[in-house]
Design a protein around this motif. Structure first.
Motif, PDB file in Angstrom:
ATOM      1  N   VAL A   1       1.560   3.814  -9.640  1.00  0.00           N
ATOM      2  CA  VAL A   1       0.661   3.822  -8.483  1.00  0.00           C
ATOM      3  C   VAL A   1       0.756   5.198  -7.834  1.00  0.00           C
ATOM      4  O   VAL A   1       1.837   5.619  -7.411  1.00  0.00           O
ATOM      5  CB  VAL A   1       1.039   2.727  -7.465  1.00  0.00           C
TER       6      VAL A   1
ATOM      7  N   ARG B   1       3.016  -3.492 -11.222  1.00  0.00           N
ATOM      8  CA  ARG B   1       1.938  -2.518 -11.035  1.00  0.00           C
ATOM      9  C   ARG B   1       2.554  -1.148 -11.297  1.00  0.00           C
ATOM     10  O   ARG B   1       3.425  -0.711 -10.549  1.00  0.00           O
ATOM     11  CB  ARG B   1       1.388  -2.625  -9.609  1.00  0.00           C
TER      12      ARG B   1
ATOM     13  N   GLN C   1      -5.484   2.095  -1.992  1.00  0.00           N
ATOM     14  CA  GLN C   1      -5.734   0.723  -2.417  1.00  0.00           C
ATOM     15  C   GLN C   1      -4.619  -0.206  -1.941  1.00  0.00           C
ATOM     16  O   GLN C   1      -3.447   0.153  -1.956  1.00  0.00           O
ATOM     17  CB  GLN C   1      -5.812   0.674  -3.940  1.00  0.00           C
TER      18      GLN C   1
ATOM     19  N   MET D   1      -2.543  -3.345  -2.847  1.00  0.00           N
ATOM     20  CA  MET D   1      -2.196  -4.037  -4.088  1.00  0.00           C
ATOM     21  C   MET D   1      -1.599  -5.391  -3.768  1.00  0.00           C
ATOM     22  O   MET D   1      -0.685  -5.490  -2.954  1.00  0.00           O
ATOM     23  CB  MET D   1      -1.208  -3.200  -4.892  1.00  0.00           C
TER      24      MET D   1
ATOM     25  N   TRP E   1       0.855  -1.171   0.000  1.00  0.00           N
ATOM     26  CA  TRP E   1       0.000   0.000   0.000  1.00  0.00           C
ATOM     27  C   TRP E   1       0.900   1.233   0.000  1.00  0.00           C
ATOM     28  O   TRP E   1       2.099   1.133   0.194  1.00  0.00           O
ATOM     29  CB  TRP E   1      -0.963  -0.011   1.184  1.00  0.00           C
TER      30      TRP E   1
ATOM     31  N   SER F   1      -2.955   6.917  -3.370  1.00  0.00           N
ATOM     32  CA  SER F   1      -3.763   5.705  -3.420  1.00  0.00           C
ATOM     33  C   SER F   1      -3.912   5.073  -2.030  1.00  0.00           C
ATOM     34  O   SER F   1      -2.946   4.944  -1.286  1.00  0.00           O
ATOM     35  CB  SER F   1      -3.116   4.684  -4.366  1.00  0.00           C
TER      36      SER F   1
END
Length: 150
Positions: free
Chosen positions: A112, A109, A118, A120, A87, A116
């Protein structure tokens, strides 16, 4: 008086050499945060990564920093392979995150955002994760399956 002058000059020169040596070792062997620097070669590209292995250092990651250099990163080395989640807690700049399994990029990824919230998680197990500046994976032409040599 002449001898005293040269002794003073030699003292200053010696101190300058010592300061440069300390700076060089601290920036090439260890980061200012105390993490060991390792060279990671990914698809022929050298990345100088801070190695972290403790839960505390992994939890902090690159959080709270303003930036890292263009050829720098952070390498998270785990005791055993798993689907290790990441994260962007306290991040101030965006990242590309590369999950590595058995010396190969397993999942990437890209871009990012720092904001964020989110979590991951890769779709497969990995034993290491490399964080680099956002856009670096594309700039360096990195892709899943590329070799990552430590």
């Amino acid at each position: 008086m002449k001898g005293s002058f040269w002794k003073t000059i030699m003292l200053f020169v010696s101190m300058a050499v010592l300061m440069v040596a300390v700076w060089y070792v601290s920036t090439k062997a260890y980061s200012f945060q105390g993490n060991r620097i390792v060279t990671v070669v990914v698809d022929g590209n050298r990345i100088y990564a801070e190695l972290v292995t403790s839960k505390e250092k992994m939890g902090q990651g690159l959080g709270g920093r303003e930036s890292i250099c263009e050829s720098c990163g952070m390498l998270f080395r785990f005791n055993k392979p798993g689907r290790h989640a990441f994260w962007m807690k306290d991040m101030r700049f965006p990242l590309d995150i590369l999950w590595i399994s058995n010396g190969k990029i397993a999942y990437i990824r890209k871009n990012v955002p720092a904001s964020s919230d989110q979590v991951m998680m890769p779709p497969m197990d990995a034993d290491q994760v490399l964080e680099i500046n956002a856009g670096s994976a594309d700039r360096l032409g990195l892709k899943e399956g590329d070799n990552a040599v430590f």
